[in-house]
Design an enzyme around this catalytic site. Structure first.
Site, PDB file in Angstrom:
ATOM      1  N   TYR A  83      74.542   2.831 103.824  1.00 32.52           N
ATOM      2  CA  TYR A  83      75.377   3.578 104.575  1.00 32.52           C
ATOM      3  C   TYR A  83      75.637   2.770 106.031  1.00 32.52           C
ATOM      4  O   TYR A  83      74.447   2.596 106.592  1.00 32.52           O
ATOM      5  CB  TYR A  83      75.147   5.034 104.814  1.00 32.52           C
ATOM      6  CG  TYR A  83      75.351   5.605 103.624  1.00 32.52           C
ATOM      7  CD1 TYR A  83      76.508   6.370 103.408  1.00 32.52           C
ATOM      8  CD2 TYR A  83      74.617   5.752 102.624  1.00 32.52           C
ATOM      9  CE1 TYR A  83      76.723   7.300 102.269  1.00 32.52           C
ATOM     10  CE2 TYR A  83      74.615   6.472 101.351  1.00 32.52           C
ATOM     11  CZ  TYR A  83      75.854   7.054 101.141  1.00 32.52           C
ATOM     12  OH  TYR A  83      76.234   7.786  99.877  1.00 32.52           O
ATOM     13  N   GLU A  84      76.686   3.000 106.769  1.00 31.65           N
ATOM     14  CA  GLU A  84      76.714   2.307 108.140  1.00 31.65           C
ATOM     15  C   GLU A  84      75.848   2.683 109.102  1.00 31.65           C
ATOM     16  O   GLU A  84      75.843   2.485 110.260  1.00 31.65           O
ATOM     17  CB  GLU A  84      77.958   1.958 108.428  1.00 31.65           C
ATOM     18  CG  GLU A  84      79.002   3.289 108.750  1.00 31.65           C
ATOM     19  CD  GLU A  84      80.362   2.802 109.157  1.00 31.65           C
ATOM     20  OE1 GLU A  84      81.009   1.813 108.709  1.00 31.65           O
ATOM     21  OE2 GLU A  84      81.039   3.899 109.242  1.00 31.65           O
ATOM     22  N   SER A  85      75.557   4.057 108.620  1.00 31.08           N
ATOM     23  CA  SER A  85      74.809   4.914 109.688  1.00 31.08           C
ATOM     24  C   SER A  85      73.176   4.160 109.971  1.00 31.08           C
ATOM     25  O   SER A  85      72.333   4.553 110.615  1.00 31.08           O
ATOM     26  CB  SER A  85      74.606   6.153 109.174  1.00 31.08           C
ATOM     27  OG  SER A  85      74.213   6.472 108.040  1.00 31.08           O
ATOM     28  N   GLY A  86      72.959   3.249 108.997  1.00 30.99           N
ATOM     29  CA  GLY A  86      71.597   2.536 109.019  1.00 30.99           C
ATOM     30  C   GLY A  86      70.426   2.991 107.866  1.00 30.99           C
ATOM     31  O   GLY A  86      69.662   2.618 108.174  1.00 30.99           O
ATOM     32  N   ILE A 115      78.348  10.627 106.898  1.00 29.09           N
ATOM     33  CA  ILE A 115      77.687   9.475 106.951  1.00 29.09           C
ATOM     34  C   ILE A 115      76.496   9.498 107.582  1.00 29.09           C
ATOM     35  O   ILE A 115      75.718   8.401 107.323  1.00 29.09           O
ATOM     36  CB  ILE A 115      78.709   8.283 107.427  1.00 29.09           C
ATOM     37  CG1 ILE A 115      78.583   6.874 106.994  1.00 29.09           C
ATOM     38  CG2 ILE A 115      78.661   8.260 109.008  1.00 29.09           C
ATOM     39  CD1 ILE A 115      79.313   6.108 107.198  1.00 29.09           C
TER      40      ILE A 115
END
Lengths: 284, 258, 284, 258
Positions: free
Chosen positions: B60-63, B76
């Site tokens: 996920y782009e949240s890391g 997210i």
């Protein structure tokens, strides 16, 4: 403990009209209490910076704090549009809002360059898009070794960076864990830095993963539930009902203005605001 | 009903979202590293992990890297994503070390507008400076589109969304077609599939123009053409999308339950 | 567990003559066991990469594994010179050694660019020095926004990256803590990656700070004390006596050759090597 | 002896290294953020923290921030540095976010050769391609020299080390003097002090040439001149370095004890 103060004093001392101010927190640890205090102290003409201007910036923009916005994704996650943001962009109410758009990757490279003391950062990005046509802080750069074209983005160095974290220790160092977003970079890229924390502890929880030493932080203020309605990992969950309710509150100018007045301007501080929410049947 | 029967029994009672999610899930291969956003992509990737592709890796782009949520997350940045992740890293790192470095096989994208070459608009309807509708903006999409090995686009089909010309190019797909994407110097092969409520489109191997390859059960070519803002190309051997199986639907509803 | 194997097999499969190979570990967690196995399997013509080529690279260079070295500081920390490294540079024994010199900052930017999929990285560095005259992988680049000159360094993308870590879990993910150096970047910049670990655990120690998922690692091998004579935080201390003794062993070609033969080439593996050291009066 | 007596009593029995370390320590101000290497710099910074500058912040290039070791560490990567640090970060981060970003007040440097403008050589004696003596190389020095607010150089003085012309410029000091350093576009004000076994040198405010400002007790101008490979400038008001006090020496020996 020399940097530990109240949020009221921190905002009063460190945020001035016209400043470029970044409130970061990626879904998690969004510094709502600090945003509210900026509204409460009626700061004006701020250039707001944030990858994901969501409800917190909708509130600040609607309350008239902002003249500019640097961002990469503006919406109410899982709910829909930001009505105050859209009305500022579409019709300039309550003020025209000069926007500077990037992608998430671009914003994170800009913060990283800022935190690193570099004037720009390099990335593979933006190629084939219209973003470069409207954003002056993106240029093309050629690799001096391979000749290939890459995107260069200007460093971001806000006047003030603001984040929320789980803990400070008694020396004023700050620690947080969970989804960490771009918070460390936002703080280190900024000239001044304010952190709200859930609590001050003797020694950090073993889950702490990111630590910011006290001497890079201008002010640390204890604000329990300071990220509400976003969440603080290990402390409280996201208030999804608040985010959903926001859609209705923010849709209408008068309803919004009334909410800001009663919930922020006429409350003493964030604890007072939370007490009002807790005691209200409708919550928000 | 035996497990095998569930697996092969075709379901009849499912929503359009469920159909789209199941197709997106089927499109993932076991072992794929998938960069997911919230909504159908996240649900689809989690469904794939629970069914035919147990080793799919979710980023996920949240890391959060290699997350294994028990349910498709609501946002997210859900805490469960961090708790079930093999590693949690910063947002700058996820974009630089993981996406940009080419470690992602499949990226999911959505949009408000799509053109015949799979380019996307999530920024503005109307003029940029005097917008008719201001949309959220780019988010992670521009770099997912050129960092992932390929992308999968999920989008309901209508003349509002499938447009002849984008009002704004937020995210590049196959650019102007006919190989022009590669000439931009970007990585990845671009959109390999577009999943709509009507059918499945894929780019023509020569022109890169999106072509209707499959219709969902009960949908017609006429509907697809009517819902497209350009003269839609239709594959000569148009197939019918396999309807969700009971197994898929049961697993999907387990993943989605909150 | 599909990536968990033996060090013997990992080196045999993944390291080929002529490869560019980076063994990283900054004082802490230096992958000595892997370096010894490369010597034991008599790899040749390697282009070695390492910020601080210390005793491990002195051994590999002296044993004839290397034709090149990319580095930023070559010495025996706290003791003095690396005699095998110096003899290779000064007189080409046992082979001429083509060197490519950077600073620590430069090496770390090169690895970071490599890990990020960029062809180069930008830094404030090297200005006013002679380093740029002898190193082709440094150029000057102009900021496209401010016009100021900065240093650009070429990305480093070794064929193989090798590190030592405290733990792997049963899925083959690797975790480490303590001083982390440039290890994560070295692994992510490399085409193939080998990690030796102290042990495989059911779940990581709470002190673990850096985790590398199994699918970016070609091979993980359990080698207890695999960083000896450097140290592994939480497991064993640095063997300072070994580093001091190395000065004498490495000073003379014949003494060195004898040591390599008896301690590496004629031992089965690193456990055998450690047993010999432990039972020896002189330790090394 | 009372604490006060120890504080003011001049010691007589100390080594040259101890003298140099104590001077380096005195040169640090309380609150300074100091980037330290191993050896005298590390001992000096830890001594300062234990005496007149309790709030000095120690940063090691191994990535340990705000370390508080009980003893001066043996190596730059000692486990104790990580255990007593407020934060442990990666090497790329320490150079980018902390040194390059300008968060360091004072950097310590040493060298094999130094010239009259405080430029340093730690790379090679003789020709680069056919060296007489191959030295370790640059390490962190080139960027410490242009990233820190100022630098402190600790180096024994002899015609071997204080040379008319460097064989190789590894690290820039005041460049060619007379403000030419600033013209390079680098940050920081460069070497503010050079501490030797004979005395203390500082750059001339106009020419940036290193000038002998102080002689250690018992040392002479003639010795200093004889140990310098260029015509040494001597301050008109040459002072005598204050000898270590008993307090300083006791604290130093506590810090150094292993």
């Amino acid at each position: 403990m020399k940097n530990i103060t109240t949020l009221t004093d921190a905002i009063a001392e460190h945020i001035h009209d016209g400043d470029t101010v970044a409130l970061e927190g990626f879904t998690h640890l969004i510094p709502f209490a600090a945003g509210h205090e900026i509204i409460r102290q009626q700061r004006r003409d701020l250039r707001l910076v944030r990858m994901t201007p969501d409800v917190i910036y909708d509130q600040m923009i609607g309350a008239g704090c902002a003249r500019g916005l640097i961002f990469s994704w503006g919406g109410n996650p899982g709910v829909g549009s930001l009505h105050r943001f859209r009305e500022a962009v579409d019709v300039g109410y309550p003020h025209p809002l000069a926007i500077e758009e990037h992608s998430h990757a671009g914003m994170s490279v800009r913060y990283t360059a800022g935190a690193s003391g570099l004037p720009f950062g390099t990335m593979r990005g933006y190629l084939g898009t219209d973003i470069t046509k409207h954003t002056a802080t993106i240029r093309t750069i050629e690799c001096p070794f391979t000749g290939e074209p890459l995107a260069a983005v200007a460093a971001l160095n806000p006047d003030v960076g603001i984040i929320h974290a789980q803990q400070a220790d008694k020396d004023g160092n700050v620690g947080f864990w969970g989804i960490q977003g771009v918070q460390k970079e936002a703080i280190l890229a900024s000239t001044r830095a304010i952190v709200t924390v859930e609590e001050v502890v003797d020694s950090f929880d073993s889950r702490v993963r990111v630590v910011l030493p006290s001497w890079v932080l201008s002010a640390v203020a204890v604000v329990p539930r300071g990220a509400h309605p976003s969440y603080t990992h290990g402390y409280y969950d996201r208030d999804n009902a608040y985010y959903r309710a926001w859609d209705e509150i923010s849709r209408d100018r008068a309803t919004f203005a009334d909410w800001v007045r009663t919930h922020i301007l006429e409350t003493r501080d964030f604890a007072d605001h939370l007490a009002m929410l807790d005691s209200s049947m409708a919550q928000v | 009903m035996t497990a095998e029967a569930i697996n092969t029994t075709t379901a009849t009672d499912y929503t359009t979202d469920e159909m789209m999610t199941i197709i997106a899930s089927r499109d993932l291969n076991n072992g794929d590293v998938v960069f997911v956003g919230i909504g159908i992509p996240s649900t689809a990737a989690n469904l794939a992990r629970r069914t035919h592709a147990p080793d799919v890796v979710l980023i996920y782009e949240s890391g959060t890297i290699d997350t294994k949520p028990t349910r498709a997350p609501l946002s997210i940045g859900d805490g469960e994503l961090a708790e079930t992740a093999v590693a949690v890293v910063s947002v700058p790192e996820i974009f630089a070390y993981w996406l940009q470095a080419g470690r992602i096989d499949v990226g999911f994208l959505g949009a408000a507008q799509l053109d015949r070459h799979g380019n996307l608009n999530t920024t503005v309807i109307g003029d940029y400076d005097h917008p008719r509708v201001r949309l959220p903006g780019a988010g992670g999409a521009p770099e997912i589109a050129i960092g992932a090995g390929r992308t999968s686009i999920v989008l309901r089909q209508s003349t509002r969304t499938f447009v002849d010309k984008l009002d704004y190019v937020t995210t590049v797909g196959h650019h102007h077609g006919s190989g022009s994407r590669a000439a931009l110097g970007v990585r990845g092969s671009g959109p390999s599939i577009v999943i709509t409520d009507i059918g499945i489109l894929r780019p023509d191997p020569v022109t890169d123009e999106l072509t209707l390859m499959s219709l969902h059960p009960g949908r017609t070519v006429e509907e697809a053409i009517a819902a497209t803002g350009w003269p839609l190309k239709v594959a000569s051997e148009l197939t019918t999308t396999q309807a969700p199986s009971e197994l898929e639907l049961t697993a999907l509803r387990e993943v989605s339950a909150r």
